[in-house]
Design a protein around this motif. Structure first.
Motif, short mmCIF file in Angstrom:
data_model
loop_
_atom_site.label_atom_id
_atom_site.label_comp_id
_atom_site.label_asym_id
_atom_site.label_seq_id
_atom_site.Cartn_x
_atom_site.Cartn_y
_atom_site.Cartn_z
N THR A 21 -2.14 -19.64 25.77
CA THR A 21 -2.91 -20.32 26.93
C THR A 21 -3.82 -19.04 26.67
OG1 THR A 21 -1.57 -21.68 27.76
CG2 THR A 21 -3.38 -21.04 28.69
N ALA A 22 -3.98 -17.71 26.79
CA ALA A 22 -5.16 -16.49 27.16
C ALA A 22 -5.89 -15.65 26.04
CB ALA A 22 -4.15 -14.74 27.66
N TYR A 23 -4.88 -16.21 24.27
CA TYR A 23 -5.49 -16.38 23.50
C TYR A 23 -6.91 -17.20 23.46
CZ TYR A 23 -6.81 -15.76 18.59
OH TYR A 23 -7.29 -16.20 17.75
N ARG A 24 -6.62 -18.53 24.02
CA ARG A 24 -7.51 -19.61 24.76
C ARG A 24 -8.84 -19.16 25.63
NH1 ARG A 24 -3.81 -24.28 22.56
NH2 ARG A 24 -3.42 -23.95 21.06
N LYS A 25 -8.78 -18.36 25.84
CA LYS A 25 -10.09 -17.80 27.00
C LYS A 25 -9.28 -19.12 28.25
CE LYS A 25 -11.84 -14.60 24.23
NZ LYS A 25 -11.60 -13.63 24.17
N ARG A 26 -8.08 -18.85 28.33
CA ARG A 26 -8.14 -19.63 30.34
C ARG A 26 -6.57 -18.91 30.75
NH1 ARG A 26 -5.58 -25.75 27.87
NH2 ARG A 26 -6.03 -25.86 30.09
N PHE A 27 -7.80 -17.39 31.33
CA PHE A 27 -6.52 -17.04 32.57
C PHE A 27 -5.23 -17.60 33.04
CE2 PHE A 27 -9.87 -14.61 29.52
CZ PHE A 27 -9.38 -13.96 28.93
N THR A 31 -1.93 -17.36 33.62
CA THR A 31 -0.89 -16.19 34.00
C THR A 31 -0.37 -17.07 35.27
OG1 THR A 31 -3.16 -15.33 35.16
CG2 THR A 31 -1.53 -15.22 36.41
#
Length: 152
Positions: A21-27, A31
């Motif tokens: 999910t972080a790789y898809r820029k949805r930080f 988190t």
């Protein structure tokens, strides 16, 4: 042992999903997923999982829960019966004290008639049941007497 392994696997999978999910820029979402995935490992490390598994798999614990439930049920039954009677502990104590000191109130002209009250002369409990309501025609005799007394 099995519960700890399952919790560790769930946490690892959750952290993997958080990384994707972080790789898809949805930080923010990543988190939040990471926070949820760390909860099972935290529970294992604090000993909560072992404590819960000890409770679940011991028959004596379930017997204890059953006894607590039975005690609660008995308590609720007694409260229900007490409420249906319409008396509380304070009212019963007051009635007992009134029965011992005399059944006449200071401003009353005659003794009050209550169920199971003490007889003021002998101090014994009568145990009589309250009188049933009079027939519909007899209900108005008292009212008629009061009205005649006042000249109405």
């Amino acid at each position: 042992m099995l519960a700890e392994t399952i919790c560790s696997a769930v946490s690892a999978a959750g952290l993997g999903i958080a990384a994707i999910t972080a790789y898809r820029k949805r930080f923010l979402t990543a988190t939040r997923i990471a926070a949820y995935s760390l909860v099972p490992v935290g529970l294992v490390m604090t000993g909560v999982v072992e404590w819960v598994s000890d409770i679940v798999f011991k028959p004596s614990v379930w017997i204890g829960f059953g006894l607590l439930g039975a005690a609660w049920l008995l308590f609720m039954i007694t409260r229900t019966v007490e409420r249906r009677r319409g008396t509380t502990r304070k009212e019963r104590k007051a009635a007992t004290a009134a029965g011992q000191g005399g059944a006449v109130a200071p401003s009353a002209s005659s003794p009050s008639l209550t169920t199971g009250a003490a007889d003021p002369r002998t101090g014994e409990r009568t145990g009589k049941k309250p009188q049933q309501a009079a027939a519909p025609g007899d209900d108005f005799s008292d009212i008629e007497a009061i009205l005649k007394k006042h000249g109405i």
